[in-house]
Scaffold this motif. Structure first.
Motif, PDB file in Angstrom:
ATOM      1  N   GLN A 168     -12.869  -5.711  -1.604  1.00  0.00           N
ATOM      2  CA  GLN A 168     -11.572  -6.310  -1.671  1.00  0.00           C
ATOM      3  C   GLN A 168     -11.329  -6.512  -3.500  1.00  0.00           C
ATOM      4  N   TYR A 191      -4.226  -3.728  -3.401  1.00  0.00           N
ATOM      5  CA  TYR A 191      -4.751  -4.704  -2.352  1.00  0.00           C
ATOM      6  C   TYR A 191      -3.666  -5.369  -1.477  1.00  0.00           C
ATOM      7  N   GLU A 192      -2.584  -5.310  -1.812  1.00  0.00           N
ATOM      8  CA  GLU A 192      -1.279  -5.777  -1.015  1.00  0.00           C
ATOM      9  C   GLU A 192      -0.975  -4.822  -0.270  1.00  0.00           C
ATOM     10  N   LEU A 226      -3.600  -4.801   2.761  1.00  0.00           N
ATOM     11  CA  LEU A 226      -3.214  -6.108   3.474  1.00  0.00           C
ATOM     12  C   LEU A 226      -2.236  -5.607   4.562  1.00  0.00           C
ATOM     13  N   THR A 280      -4.270  -3.911   7.623  1.00  0.00           N
ATOM     14  CA  THR A 280      -5.177  -4.145   8.348  1.00  0.00           C
ATOM     15  C   THR A 280      -4.858  -4.227   9.680  1.00  0.00           C
TER      16      THR A 280
END
Length: 397
Positions: A59, A68-69, A72, A75
């Motif tokens: 991460q 990163y966003e 997410l 996921t």
């Protein structure tokens, strides 16, 4: 980050997670690197199942890469669940993902890799570029590709996996067979085609362990599973098994798991027709080399280990991020390499030792006893720590 990198030709060999995240972080900070990949495109090879991305490694790298966003958003809900059973299908651990999960959200490897590919500027990746040899030529390195192309680079980053050609510039050490072969298979569209299998496996990870054997992998609608066995290195090639003949391959595997519960062997019997054996290799734990001008390794090229500690992808990501960060912090690439390797090599050795320990726990005559104990301890610690994580603002990323 600010770039202090002296203008130079940077060649990253391999478009796996480590090479891609390194290229991305360099690129968003104004440094050009070219990624050379043997495959013709991103869909050429099977890329494995789900990955759990850790807070302190994977991460961190995705944050540095600025995706990163987006990660997410891709996921998989419920995929952090873990189920452990023996060959009778008796369940010893059935840990459902709790409030907020376990801090290691899961994503399909193919999806994560594509996110990284899409984040790069067009033309960054040179597909169909299989490295044949890497040679020192004075202060630079000459890269020879199978199609005859020659590239001279000031900095070569070996992200070329288990059988890295770049590694030979640093050490003669080669991967060794760990004694385990995993035969991988899939059950696609499980919700409609294989509901009983989905009920058995669940949405998370399955570990069915007994008698030096394993059936398990990742559940959900598109299951990525496998059978693991302690067998000789040439087992898959010397028994006359035609792995392209799915019916024959299934029968061989079912015989290997004679005495296992019918719901477990049904995972094999009902699997899709693409079945492939994968002997597992690892570099000797603690493999090191002297820091060398203009060349280094990241990911499996640096510290190939068995997959039984779940660390490989996370190490690949943080390796790529750490190397990029070091390169951006100084105008001296060799100093950056030395600083990166000082951190990476001990970290890789620690994870490799954990992987070897997990292998021995999984493939033993007394399995799943030790694995059950390990998971129960881990979940107790998570339960104890979760109130403190909430008190202090949640997990760090």
């Amino acid at each position: 980050m600010n770039s202090n990198v002296t203008p130079q030709v940077i060649a990253i060999i391999g478009a796996g997670l480590s090479g891609l995240v390194c290229a991305r972080i360099l690129q968003v900070n104004g440094v050009t690197a070219t990624v050379y990949e043997a495959d013709a495109d991103a869909a050429t090879r099977q890329q494995g199942g789900d990955l759990d991305i850790h807070t302190d490694t994977g991460q961190v790298a995705l944050r540095d890469a600025g995706i990163y966003e987006e990660f997410l958003r891709h996921t998989i809900a419920g995929a952090e669940s873990i189920r452990v059973m023996d060959k009778t299908a008796r369940v010893f651990v059935d840990h459902a993902e709790g409030d907020g999960g376990n801090g290691r959200p899961e994503i399909k490897r193919t999806v994560l890799r594509q996110l990284l590919i899409d984040s790069l500027e067009p033309g960054t990746i040179r597909w169909s570029s299989k490295l044949l040899a890497a040679r020192r030529t004075g202060a630079r390195h000459e890269l020879e590709f199978v199609d005859g192309t020659l590239v001279n680079a000031d900095l070569v980053i070996g992200a070329d996996g288990a059988w890295s050609k770049v590694r030979s510039l640093l050490t003669p050490v080669k991967p060794e067979y760990v004694g385990i072969t995993v035969v991988e298979f899939r059950l696609a569209e499980a919700r409609t085609r294989h509901p009983e299998a989905l009920e058995l496996v669940g949405n998370g990870s399955l570990f069915a362990l007994s008698d030096n054997r394993y059936i398990g992998g990742h559940g959900g609608n598109d299951m990525a599973l496998g059978c693991g066995l302690r067998v000789p290195e040439d087992w898959a090639t010397t028994r006359g098994i035609d792995w392209a003949n799915a019916a024959a391959a299934r029968e061989v595997l079912i015989r290997e798991f004679d005495g296992w519960a019918a719901p477990l062997t049904a995972l094999i019997r009902d699997c899709d027709d693409t079945i492939w054996p994968r002997p597992i290799y690892a570099l000797p734990t603690g493999t090191v080399w002297d820091s060398t001008h203009g060349v280094t390794l990241i990911g499996d090229a640096a510290h190939l280990m068995s997959p039984f500690a779940g660390e490989g992808a996370n190490l690949a990501l943080i390796d790529g991020a750490d190397l990029a960060r070091e390169l951006l912090a100084t105008s001296d690439p060799d100093a950056a390499i030395a600083s990166y390797e000082k951190r990476m090599l001990p970290r890789g050795a620690k994870s490799a030792a954990a992987s070897s320990k997990s292998l021995d726990m999984m493939f033993s005559a007394t399995a799943p006893t030790k694995i059950v104990r390990m998971f129960r301890t881990m979940f107790i610690l998570l339960t104890v720590m979760r109130p403190f994580e909430r008190l202090f603002g949640g997990r760090k990323g």
